[in-house]
Each structure stands twice: as C-alpha cells, then as structure tokens.
Design an enzyme around this catalytic site. Structure first.
Site, short mmCIF file in Angstrom:
data_model
loop_
_atom_site.label_atom_id
_atom_site.label_comp_id
_atom_site.label_asym_id
_atom_site.label_seq_id
_atom_site.Cartn_x
_atom_site.Cartn_y
_atom_site.Cartn_z
N GLY A 116 0.85 -1.01 0.09
CA GLY A 116 -0.10 -0.12 0.12
C GLY A 116 1.04 1.27 -0.04
N CYS A 117 0.34 2.31 -0.51
CA CYS A 117 1.24 3.65 -0.48
C CYS A 117 1.49 4.07 0.70
CB CYS A 117 0.33 4.65 -1.23
SG CYS A 117 -1.72 4.97 -0.76
N TYR A 118 0.50 4.40 1.89
CA TYR A 118 0.95 4.75 3.20
C TYR A 118 1.83 3.70 3.83
CZ TYR A 118 -3.45 7.57 3.47
OH TYR A 118 -4.42 8.82 3.04
N PRO A 119 1.59 2.41 3.60
CA PRO A 119 2.67 1.39 4.41
C PRO A 119 4.18 1.41 3.90
CG PRO A 119 0.50 0.07 4.16
CD PRO A 119 0.46 1.53 3.26
N THR A 120 4.14 1.90 2.51
CA THR A 120 5.56 2.03 1.98
C THR A 120 6.36 3.06 2.54
OG1 THR A 120 4.78 1.24 -0.34
CG2 THR A 120 6.83 2.53 -0.04
#
Length: 310
Positions: A116-120
């Site tokens: 995911g973008c946030y988790p990256t």
C-alpha cells in the site's frame, strides 16, 4: 521474445498509470480487454491464463476471484495491488528496498503483493530502526499521513473534482479512519517488524497525487543512547547501495521549514527525512512519495521488471 502482460483492471486509476509507464516498451506485450468487456468472465479468464505476468488492479474480492481463475496454472506469475495478500505467508511483499534479501525474493516469486502507499512510507521509516535494534519492543508507534485524492480511486476522484455531484467532497482536506482501524495496519505491523499494531491516522488533501507519512518518536524511549544522528545513520545504512529510496542528509533537512507533499509527483522514488535537534528529546521521521508512483503503479512496474529479470 517480449513478455505478455495482462493488467486486470487496466481502466482504473492504478491500471491506467501502469499502462502509461509501459507505453513504448518493446520488451513487453500488453494484453488488453476492451472496457465494454471488462465484466466478461470468460474473456478475462482467457487473458489471465495467456499472460506471463498478470497484474491485478482490483478490489480485494475481485483479486481473489482472479487468482482462483489461475488455479492449477503455475506458469502465470501474479502481482496483486489490492490488500488481499499483503500479509499472506506464501506471497512475496513487493517492497524491494525493505531489506537486503527482498529484491531476490520478489525476483524469484510466483506471487507478489504490491504494498500500500501509506505502508510504503511507514515501513520505509520503521523497519530499519527495528532491524537496527533502535526501536524497542512495545514502543507505541504512531503514523500520521496525508495522501493525494487519487488514492481513493475513481469514485473519490470524481467526488473531489465534480462539485455538481450530490456526494461531492467540498473539504480542502479531511481526516478519515477516525476509529484508528484501517486495512493498511496489518501490513504496517508485520512488515514493519512491530510487535504491536501502530496507531494510524490517514488524511486526504485537495491535490491529486503525492503523499507525506510521518512517524514521530521520543528519543528517551528508544534504545539507550539513541540520538538524532544514530537514527539517521540507521536509515542511511539500511538503504545504502540503491537509488530508489533516498535518505536526505541531516544538514539538508535542517534547512527546511516545510515539506511539499507533491514534491515527487510523477516519480517512482521515495525520500526519507529525519528532523529534530541535536541533544533534543524527539525526532520526526518523514517519508515523501507519489501515492501512485512508489506507492502503487511505479512499484508494480518495478516488481514486474524484477520478475522479468529472473
């Protein structure tokens, strides 16, 4: 001979960006389904099974359905951009810079779960400190983030851009996930090497693409003797030798008074910053990326290229 790539969900936001990134490439052949036929299960199944790599840009349930259509066909390799398989043991997590071994895991995997973008951003900041022993067991990690509205897909894009809609969003920015329950938390915990789930507070701004992720920390609650400099050194050592994730020098960060969430729009890289003062009590870790670049479509193409290089 060019590799056959089928993007299942090619007409969505992530799928369209992946197509754009592959335009003009001669080493891949894009298999395509007409938009009018995207619900034609037989055509979809045939294209999935004809590909060398299938990239799934679908909601979770539709991704699971696509994977089931490949049951018994071990030749086709899969990159899934949904949350369906991001914490599955038999799927490689598609954050190549996460640790030194991850690139080879992705290269050799049959099934890769795109992050995911946030988790990256969050994992990019947290995992190096856990791996270095600076972030102790039990630390109450908080992750605060703002994303461009394209992260919400076609519906949110329309809500933000078309004021005539009954469900139009008129706020310039808004916080959601107010109960602190979000589908990205499990991958942040597992791939961030955390022993307890982080508190995650996401928000959306009135800009199309871009992202800032922040992880503030109390130095006194980290490993004894942890400093601004040692935290920065841990991040720098972790990402040494590659050029996708950049750790900004402390001297450069110290000159900044603000960060632009749109700084890396159109790029597939990520910048990490460490803010604080020498001898101070806190550090603020900050990641900047394009939510559709390193946060989604760019990462998918990066993972595809690694798989094709096997």
């Amino acid at each position: 001979m060019s590799a056959k790539i089928f993007i299942d969900g090619e007409h969505g936001t992530t799928g369209l960006q992946i197509r754009t990134r592959m335009a003009g490439r001669r080493d891949v052949e894009l298999l395509s389904i007409p938009e009018a036929e995207r619900r034609n299960a037989a055509m979809r199944e045939d294209l999935l099974n004809s590909a060398d790599i299938a990239i799934l840009c679908l909601p979770d349930d539709a991704s699971r359905e696509a994977v089931s259509m490949l049951s018994g066909n071990n030749r086709v390799r899969i990159i899934d951009t949904s949350t369906a398989y991001r914490v599955a043991d038999d799927w490689a997590y598609g954050f190549a810079e996460m640790d030194k071994a991850q690139t080879d895991k992705i290269r050799s995997a049959r099934c890769v779960a795109n992050p995911g973008c946030y988790p990256t951003g969050a994992i990019g900041l947290i995992r190096p400190l856990r791996a270095a022993g600076l972030l102790p067991d039990g630390y109450p990690v908080s992750v605060n983030a703002v994303s461009g509205y394209t992260g919400g897909g076609k519906q949110m894009i329309a809500q933000m851009e078309d004021a005539s809609r009954e469900d139009a969003i008129t706020a310039n920015n808004f916080v959601y996930g107010l109960t602190l329950k979000h589908k990205h938390v499990p991958e942040m915990k597992i791939h961030g090497l955390l022993d307890r789930a982080p508190l995650f507070s996401p928000s959306v701004g009135r800009f199309a693409q871009g992202m800032i992720v922040q992880v503030p920390l109390f130095l006194e609650d980290l490993k004894d003797g942890a400093t601004l400099e040692s935290v920065h050194a841990a991040l720098t050592a972790h990402y040494a030798g590659q050029d996708i994730v950049t750790v900004v020098p402390l001297e450069e960060s110290a000159k900044l008074s603000r960060i632009d969430a749109e700084e890396l729009v159109g790029q597939d890289t990520m910048k990490l910053f460490v803010f604080g003062s020498t001898g101070g009590a806190h550090v603020n870790l900050v990641a900047v990326l394009d939510n559709l670049g390193k946060g989604a479509s760019g990462a998918a193409v990066q993972n595809m290229d690694l798989m094709l290089s096997a």
